[in-house]
Design a protein around this motif. Sequence first.
Motif, PDB file in Angstrom:
ATOM      1  N   TYR A   1      -0.049   2.952  11.396  1.00  0.00           N
ATOM      2  CA  TYR A   1      -1.010   3.176  10.312  1.00  0.00           C
ATOM      3  C   TYR A   1      -0.420   4.051   9.211  1.00  0.00           C
ATOM      4  CZ  TYR A   1      -4.463   1.192  13.504  1.00  0.00           C
ATOM      5  OH  TYR A   1      -5.151   0.356  14.369  1.00  0.00           O
TER       6      TYR A   1
ATOM      7  N   ASP B   1     -10.839  -2.732   5.631  1.00  0.00           N
ATOM      8  CA  ASP B   1     -10.028  -3.614   4.792  1.00  0.00           C
ATOM      9  C   ASP B   1      -9.670  -4.877   5.558  1.00  0.00           C
ATOM     10  OD1 ASP B   1     -10.021  -1.635   2.829  1.00  0.00           O
ATOM     11  OD2 ASP B   1      -7.970  -0.959   3.258  1.00  0.00           O
TER      12      ASP B   1
ATOM     13  N   CYS C   1       0.837  -1.197   0.000  1.00  0.00           N
ATOM     14  CA  CYS C   1       0.000   0.000   0.000  1.00  0.00           C
ATOM     15  C   CYS C   1       0.876   1.253   0.000  1.00  0.00           C
ATOM     16  CB  CYS C   1      -0.939  -0.012   1.198  1.00  0.00           C
ATOM     17  SG  CYS C   1      -2.194  -1.319   1.085  1.00  0.00           S
TER      18      CYS C   1
ATOM     19  N   TYR D   1      -3.309  -3.558   4.176  1.00  0.00           N
ATOM     20  CA  TYR D   1      -4.508  -2.724   4.328  1.00  0.00           C
ATOM     21  C   TYR D   1      -4.097  -1.277   4.081  1.00  0.00           C
ATOM     22  CZ  TYR D   1      -2.473  -2.248   9.025  1.00  0.00           C
ATOM     23  OH  TYR D   1      -1.612  -2.038  10.076  1.00  0.00           O
ATOM     24  N   ARG D   2      -5.049  -0.453   3.661  1.00  0.00           N
ATOM     25  CA  ARG D   2      -4.716   0.935   3.313  1.00  0.00           C
ATOM     26  C   ARG D   2      -4.210   1.716   4.522  1.00  0.00           C
ATOM     27  NH1 ARG D   2     -10.195   2.406   0.251  1.00  0.00           N
ATOM     28  NH2 ARG D   2     -10.885   0.592   1.473  1.00  0.00           N
TER      29      ARG D   2
ATOM     30  N   GLY E   1      -9.197   1.588   6.380  1.00  0.00           N
ATOM     31  CA  GLY E   1      -8.139   0.621   6.650  1.00  0.00           C
ATOM     32  C   GLY E   1      -8.573  -0.476   7.603  1.00  0.00           C
TER      33      GLY E   1
ATOM     34  N   GLY F   1      -6.175   5.247   3.984  1.00  0.00           N
ATOM     35  CA  GLY F   1      -6.888   4.300   4.818  1.00  0.00           C
ATOM     36  C   GLY F   1      -7.692   4.919   5.933  1.00  0.00           C
TER      37      GLY F   1
END
Length: 526
Positions: free
Chosen positions: A112, A160, A66, A137-138, A157, A143
């Motif tokens: 994150y 996801d 990502c 995951y974003r 996110g 995200g």
Amino acid sequence: MTTPLVTVAQGALKGRIDTTPSGKRYYSFEGIPYARPPVGSLRFRDPQDPKPWSGVRDATKPGNICAQIDLLRMKNFEGSEDCLYLNIHTPYLKTEQKTKLPVIFFLHGGRYLVGYGHYYRPDYFMEKDAILVTVNYRLNILGFLCLDTPEVPGNAGMKDAVLALKWVKDNIECFNGDENNITVSGESSGGGTASAFLTSKMADGLYHKIIVVSGNFVSDLMMAEDHIGAAKKVASMLGNDVEDTTELYEVLQNAPLEDLVRNASLLQLSTRHIKSVFLPVVEKEFKNVIPFFTEDPVISLKNNRFYKVPILTGYCTHEGALFLPVASDGTLMFNEDPNFFIPFFLKYQRDSPGVNNFMAKLRKFYFDNRQLDDSLKENYLHLMDDAFFLRDIFRFLEYLTEYHRDVWLFKYNFNGAMATRTMKNLGLKGASHSDILPYLFYRSNKVKNMRESDVKIINYLTDIWTNFAKSGTPSWSGQNIKWPTFSSKSEVCLDINEELRVMEYPEKERMQFWKSIIVDAEKSKL
């Protein structure tokens, strides 16, 4: 050797055969799409179910990572918006063994902001006959942008991760996995997401156990502070000063990918804080939009609104060491901004009397009001550990165990040859944030330094993880001590070092101090 083929709901997959360092064969299926690519009109949107494919899809290599910029290592932009892929590693296919295997579904950390699933190699878990699933995951603004609108409600996110878990639940039997025995595990911010599944109806029924290390959703670093304000700042950095959320959405939706991520990362740098800017939120309600959080998850936990599954959680000796700023000559740079260590959840205004009073108590407790210098290095590190990690790990345990018994705690103390140099550079013993990871996930560049004690820790940890995943109770080969659950009456942990021992957690006095000053601060605001 025959090419491994597996057929899932969307079509056929061609995997590859891998071998552990000890020579055990296993199967890898990488770059499996669990959602439609979130590109174009799907940017910022909740993830959509994947489309089927025709023919045999090549799953012999990972998918795109990502989009991200690693601010800690000052790396350039890398990755793609088309990144919602997962990886499955299994020691046996259905044709080889009829017994279904436990599944460990791992969510990476990285505040994150950074990270990707295929960094975490499965070899040690393959030796223990467990399936490992890793996920992308974003991240960052892609995200965690929230505009409080149906189009961008936030938490993409997190959603996801839930959709990836749902895909695993629906398809893991095809890889000889037990769809009724899935353990969700995460480290750092990945632990925040994994633990947050406990309070999210969206994840209900998709997992059966939780393992979280060095982070959880009670963390003061978990939830966004000013999500609309952050979005406006990025738009302004892109050359568009807008107030209306519809215009704001258009600006961010149409921004070139690298410009968007780079400016969101520059905004992050400007905060000079360990806490990320774009983070999970409590979503507003919209028709036909399923929220991840419907209320603050801490409130859910404190009021016994969470799912009861076995939970294994732990922390490293000095979680904060990785985040200590160091000058070019190697000396520590002490942050003396009184606002830096104040919990966000207290909602103090910057430089207010409450901030100054709170900081005075911290200075007295940790430094005895002495001037900060290198002789107080370890004291300062304790403050970093507690303010950003341990305080909230133990708040999580306090709220959790008021209503739930099946909770085990460990402290990771081992400073081995495969750890980062963080603790060695400080001249201190113990483990820092992320030092546990090379002992769970194989890294070819790390094992060349391996000693006998490192092998012992790998076996301890992977035994504990896989036995917990299999039975819901952590244990290890040759165990000769009892590891009780954690509770208010038995505040014990397993100390993981070259020898394992059960003890009362040693930071108790510091945690009681934090509890008392938070209570005082909250009373003073009434």
